[in-house]
Design an enzyme around this catalytic site. Structure first.
Site, PDB file in Angstrom:
ATOM      1  N   GLY A   1       0.960  -1.300  -0.151  1.00  0.00           N
ATOM      2  CA  GLY A   1      -0.082  -0.044   0.090  1.00  0.00           C
ATOM      3  C   GLY A   1       0.832   1.468   0.213  1.00  0.00           C
ATOM      4  O   GLY A   1       2.050   1.045   0.019  1.00  0.00           O
TER       5      GLY A   1
ATOM      6  N   TYR B   1     -14.637   1.796   9.936  1.00  0.00           N
ATOM      7  CA  TYR B   1     -13.133   2.117   9.980  1.00  0.00           C
ATOM      8  C   TYR B   1     -12.442   2.628  11.394  1.00  0.00           C
ATOM      9  O   TYR B   1     -11.803   2.395  11.910  1.00  0.00           O
ATOM     10  CB  TYR B   1     -12.781   3.031   8.807  1.00  0.00           C
TER      11      TYR B   1
END
Ligand code: UDP
Length: 328
Positions: free
Chosen positions: A11, A146
């Site tokens: 990422g 999240y």
């Protein structure tokens, strides 16, 4: 040679961390399930004998042979659009994934650093945000998957620290940008630059009066590196306090890119925080850290990166390597 496991290695932040630890002389084990990561971010590392890669989902049991000195848990979707598309994975990587990493840290006697977030403060009622603020989070809103997984992540990390004596570090990361962000992940900076490059209007959500404070990736990585070496187990904010409204930010991107497109206004997403700015007194005092790269410098480097991508990247709907994984 010290050995470090970095989850989310393919990422944006994970790949920059891999580079930094290789540069510092570590043996780096990268792990990623490639749902939002991109192997292109780390393909230059595959030829190194100090690097290996596991294609694995950290939400499932993790097996890593040999010793480990450090674990950095950076696997997670990180954009509001991702949370909508893959909410369950978002919850699992922050909760089950963190539990697995902590279990591994305990078994190996490794020090573990978790990537927490300014989102633990939700839509904050104090400004700027200090680490002792408990936050204002809607647990059942679209961002709750999240926010709450990251809050759980902090809780379980402190529990492993207090109950099992695992050495742990918690970094609360504020908005960060730089090369290797996904052009189409929906976050504001790649969104605006992508729109400018495609010749589209820039979409400001709401009236653009909401604020963010953007930190260049090299500064963030330096802060994380210092925190890992420190002996401080409480959370530390790492971000750039230079705050700007999203409307002003759109104007900056228009100037930077020289686009003649205009700004158009779209509805503000549910639970979009109205203001965000880190108080970094703790990072200054404990890590001797503060950001060095101005937004003007950082944006220039980032724009050059996006411009250098092959043109077809600009028009891809999604950069996810495993596009089929996502149920539409
Ligand atoms: N935003 C925007 N236009 C876009 C994408 C985002 O105005 O095309 C706004 C968004 O509503 C938020 C801010 O920019 O207020 C930052 O959004 P981002 O998705 O980058 O991350 P967040 O800080 O909200 O997690």
């Amino acid at each position: 040679m010290k050995r470090v496991l970095i989850t989310g290695a393919a990422g944006f932040l994970g790949s920059h961390l891999c580079d930094r630890f290789i540069k510092e002389g570590y043996y780096v084990i990268g792990m990623d399930n490639l749902i939002t990561g991109n192997l292109k971010n780390i393909e230059h590392l595959f030829k190194l004998k100090e690097f290996e890669f596991y294609h694995h989902d950290v939400s499932k049991f993790i097996y890593v042979p040999g010793e480990l000195d450090y674990i950095l848990h950076f696997a997670s979707p990180a954009s509001p659009i991702d949370y909508l598309k893959i909410p369950i994975q978002t919850l699992k990587v922050g909760s089950l994934g963190t539990h697995n990493c902590l279990g591994l840290a305990k078994a190996k006697g490794a020090r573990m650093l978790i990537a927490s977030t300014s989102e633990v403060y939700g839509d904050p009622l104090i400004h700027p945000q200090t680490e002792d603020y408990w936050g204002n989070v809607n647990p059942i809103g679209p961002r709750g998957v999240y926010d709450e997984s990251k809050r759980f992540q902090e809780a379980i990390t402190m529990a492993y620290h207090r109950y099992h004596g695992v050495e742990t570090r918690i970094v609360r990361i504020f908005n960060t940008y730089g090369p290797r962000m996904r052009l189409n992940d929906g976050r504001v900076l790649p969104a605006f630059i992508g729109q400018a490059l495609r010749g589209e209007d820039l979409t400001v959500f709401g009236d653009g009066s909401q604020t963010r404070s953007f930190c260049y990736v090299d500064d963030l990585i330096e802060g994380i590196y210092r925190l890992l070496q420190s002996d401080y187990a409480e959370p530390v904010n790492v971000g750039n306090p230079d705050e700007i409204t999203i409307a002003q930010f759109a104007e900056e991107i228009i100037k930077l890119t020289g686009t003649d497109q205009k700004v158009i206004y779209k509805p503000l997403p549910v639970d979009d925080p109205m203001q965000r700015q880190p108080n970094i007194d703790r990072a200054r005092a404990i890590l001797g850290w503060e950001p060095k790269v101005s937004r003007a410098e950082g944006l220039k480097i980032t724009y050059e990166y996006f411009k250098s991508l092959p043109e077809e990247e600009l028009f891809k709907k999604d950069h996810n390597t495993f596009e089929g994984y996502i149920r539409k």
